[in-house]
Structures are given as structure tokens and as C-alpha cells.
Design a protein around this motif. Structure first.
Motif, PDB file in Angstrom:
ATOM      1  N   GLU A  36       0.826  -1.208   0.000  1.00  8.37           N
ATOM      2  CA  GLU A  36       0.000   0.000   0.000  1.00  8.37           C
ATOM      3  C   GLU A  36       0.861   1.259   0.000  1.00  8.37           C
ATOM      4  N   ALA A  37       1.971   1.216   0.723  1.00  9.83           N
ATOM      5  CA  ALA A  37       2.867   2.372   0.746  1.00  9.83           C
ATOM      6  C   ALA A  37       3.452   2.631  -0.637  1.00  9.83           C
ATOM      7  N   ASP A  69       1.348   6.651  -7.042  1.00  9.52           N
ATOM      8  CA  ASP A  69       0.300   7.585  -7.437  1.00  9.52           C
ATOM      9  C   ASP A  69       0.674   9.038  -7.137  1.00  9.52           C
ATOM     10  N   ARG A  70       1.636   9.224  -6.233  1.00 13.76           N
ATOM     11  CA  ARG A  70       2.023  10.566  -5.832  1.00 13.76           C
ATOM     12  C   ARG A  70       3.162  11.141  -6.684  1.00 13.76           C
ATOM     13  N   PHE A 102       9.724  14.183 -10.019  1.00 10.97           N
ATOM     14  CA  PHE A 102      10.487  12.994 -10.407  1.00 10.97           C
ATOM     15  C   PHE A 102      11.134  13.209 -11.770  1.00 10.97           C
ATOM     16  N   ASP A 103      10.381  13.769 -12.727  1.00 13.54           N
ATOM     17  CA  ASP A 103      10.946  14.086 -14.051  1.00 13.54           C
ATOM     18  C   ASP A 103      12.145  15.011 -13.920  1.00 13.54           C
ATOM     19  N   ASP A 124       9.176  13.266  -2.267  1.00  8.54           N
ATOM     20  CA  ASP A 124       8.424  12.867  -1.081  1.00  8.54           C
ATOM     21  C   ASP A 124       8.297  11.344  -1.038  1.00  8.54           C
ATOM     22  N   ALA A 125       8.906  10.713  -0.029  1.00  9.02           N
ATOM     23  CA  ALA A 125       8.822   9.260   0.138  1.00  9.02           C
ATOM     24  C   ALA A 125       8.056   8.917   1.416  1.00  9.02           C
TER      25      ALA A 125
END
Length: 340
Positions: free
Chosen positions: A36-37, A43-44, A49-50, A157-158
Motif C-alpha cells: 500500500e505504501a 500515485d504521488r 520525479f521528471d 516525497d517518500a
């Protein structure tokens, strides 16, 4: 990757009668929380990231990955994955950086700093020095408002809702999220660089893939005095002596221009005896196989091995573009080189 609990841990329920054991139930719960994480992290993902990938691709120095504690273990693995997939990188321990290892860093490098809390004192000091050097900084934390996140050039964000640890303390889901985020960065860079299996082999010459993709026929073939050679018309007795002396289970029959016109193997000898009985008065040409299978020296050894296996051959001749003999392969040579 220590973190402050953000939510109450999921209580551990006793197993239902007939259900999985208590240990399996715990394992299933851990898997579910971490899956789930990762789904939430996927999805976040956004333009940040790009931007991180473009920064890594444009880096003129190297990628330096740093962390403390469990985050340090993730940082070490991230650096290793980047380096082995075409993005030069190395790990710098956050604590050792404070005592000289910052000398590894230059203004041309990119620093990736990993800390779930985003407040590790050592990393904040490293960040300050790196910024003074002119290095770009990517932070990976679970707290976008943390000092490390706010002072980096780019933040990823992790964060996770909860750890798999029932106390919600031991880094579990959070380290998995950071690990997979690092893998995603490495793979995105790999694809952008068109990094091939051959490139990967060059980074792993000691592994099985390296041997398969970097070993050519010329590297393992026998040549020169190691080759069993006879001329057309050689008496069988002399041909057998040459076979025994060179230990390849065959002899190559060549013409005056050093072109292979045939091959005489142990199997050919057995078949000839079955047909003719007494072979003492025969020549090698009476039993040789004409038009033997050949391969070029610049063929991958694994490809030659596949051809030999398909043809059920123990030996194969090596020739140049003009058809002149260069050497010979034996299946045992390929096995010794760990190509097969």
C-alpha cells in the motif's frame, strides 16, 4: 530512517481458527502495508520525479548518495544500482562526511540526501557544505516541510502512512519506499541513456552475463601448435597419432592453402570401423566429414556454443572471412570459460 509516529499502529489480531499461523498473518500484514505504501508513492509521483531524472542525466560530475542509519543502507544500495546501470555514483556515509569524506564531493556533483525525518543533523551539515561548493542537492524525505526538504534544490516525497512495525517505529515501509524510489530513478536514467545488455556486461565483467556478452570465440579458441592438423591423404595411423597428441577428440584436414576441407572425429572413427572393419590401410579422407561447421573469431562464444549444441557437436572450426583456418573450439573450452 527513524521517524516520528504519525498514526496509530494497526493492532495485531489473533489468527482465526483454520487461518494462517500467527507468523504468516504477521508476514501478510507486513506485505500489505508495504504494498500500500508503494502504491501510494507511485500515485504521488509528479513532475519533481521528471526533474530529478533530468538533473541526473545532465550531471557533469558524479552522483553522491548519502544517509545515516537505515537511510544509509538505502543510500548505499541506491548508489550501487545507479553505478551499475550507467549513472556514475558512489555512497558517502553521512557521519564520515563530517570527518574528511566531504573531500569526495565537488561542485560538479549532485548530492542525493536520504532522511525520512529530514532533520538528521549530519546531513544538514553536509547539505550546507555541498551548497557552498555549488553542488546540486536532491533530498528524499517523508516530510516535505522538513529542513532538509526545504533547503534542497529538489525534494522527492517518500512519506508513508505507517510502518509495518506494529509499534510504528522501526523503519520498514519507509525504507522500502525510498529503496523503490531509488530503483525508479536508476531505471529511468538507464532507459534514457539507452543502456544495453552489453553496457551492463561491461559493468559486470566478473558475472555470468559479463562472460556471456564479453567473451568471443577468439578468446577461447585453440590455435597454433595446439591444433590437430593433417593433410588430405594422410594415412589413418598418422591421423590417429595427431588426434591423440592434441587431445581435442578430432583432427582437422586442411589443403595446401590452409583451408579446412574436413574434420575427422572420434565419432567418425567409430562409424568407419563399423562400416569397414580394419581401417589400418585407409586414409583420413575415407572417414572424414566434409564441409565441417565453422564460425568466425568475432562471434560471441555463447552463440558458438548454441550452434554446437543445436548440431550436437563437440568441436567447431574457426575461420576468417576468406575461409582460412584460424583455430578450433571444443565444448570443454566453453565450459572452462564458464560461457555455458
Amino acid at each position: 530512517m527513524s521517524r516520528t509516529p504519525q498514526s496509530s499502529p494497526t493492532p495485531a489480531h489473533p489468527p482465526e481458527p483454520g487461518g494462517p499461523s500467527r507468523h504468516l498473518a504477521s508476514a501478510h500484514r507486513t506485505f500489505s502495508i508495504e504494498i500500500e505504501a508503494l502504491q501510494a508513492l507511485r500515485d504521488r509521483l509528479d513532475a519533481h520525479f521528471d526533474q530529478a531524472v533530468e538533473m541526473l542525466l545532465a550531471c557533469h560530475g558524479r552522483i553522491v548518495v548519502t544517509g545515516i542509519g537505515k537511510s544509509g543502507h538505502i543510500a548505499r544500495k541506491m548508489a550501487a544500482t545507479l553505478a551499475s546501470t550507467g549513472t556514475p555514483a558512489f555512497f558517502m556515509h553521512g557521519a564520515e562526511a563530517m570527518h574528511g569524506d566531504l573531500g569526495m564531493l565537488t561542485g560538479q556533483d549532485i548530492l542525493i540526501a536520504i532522511s525520512y525525518s529530514g532533520s538528521a543533523a549530519e546531513l544538514l551539515t553536509v547539505l550546507t557544505v555541498a551548497k557552498r561548493m555549488g553542488a546540486q542537492i536532491i533530498s528524499i524525505t517523508g516530510h516535505p516541510e522538513s529542513e532538509l526538504a526545504r533547503n534542497a534544490d529538489l525534494h522527492l516525497d517518500a512519506g508513508v502512512l505507517q510502518e509495518a512495525c506494529p509499534l510504528n517505529l522501526a523503519p520498514t515501509a519507509s525504507t522500502t519506499a525510498a529503496l523503490v524510489l531509488g530503483d525508479a530513478l536508476a531505471v529511468a536514467c538507464l532507459e534514457a541513456r539507452h543502456f544495453s545488455a552489453e553496457d551492463f556486461a561491461r559493468s559486470h565483467p566478473g558475472g555470468a552475463l559479463g562472460r556471456r556478452l564479453l567473451t568471443y570465440v577468439r578468446d577461447v579458441m585453440r590455435h597454433g601448435d595446439a591444433l590437430p592438423l593433417v593433410k588430405e591423404g594422410t594415412p589413418m595411423h598418422d591421423a590417429l597419432k595427431e588426434m591423440s597428441a592434441k587431445g581435442m577428440g578430432m583432427t582437422i584436414v586442411i589443403d595446401d592453402e590452409n583451408r579446412p576441407i574436413g574434420i575427422f572425429t572420434d565419432g567418425d572413427l567409430r562409424r568407419l570401423i563399423q562400416r569397414r572393419g580394419d581401417v589400418r590401410g585407409l586414409t583420413v579422407c575415407d572417414g572424414m566429414t566434409r564441409n565441417p561447421r565453422c564460425v568466425t573469431a568475432d562471434t560471441l562464444a555463447v552463440e558458438a556454443a548454441a550452434r554446437m549444441d543445436a548440431g550436437r557437436l563437440n568441436q567447431m572450426l574457426v575461420v576468417d572471412e576468406a575461409g582460412l583456418l584460424l583455430g578450433a573450439l571444443h565444448m570443454h573450452d566453453l565450459m572452462a570459460a564458464k560461457v555455458i
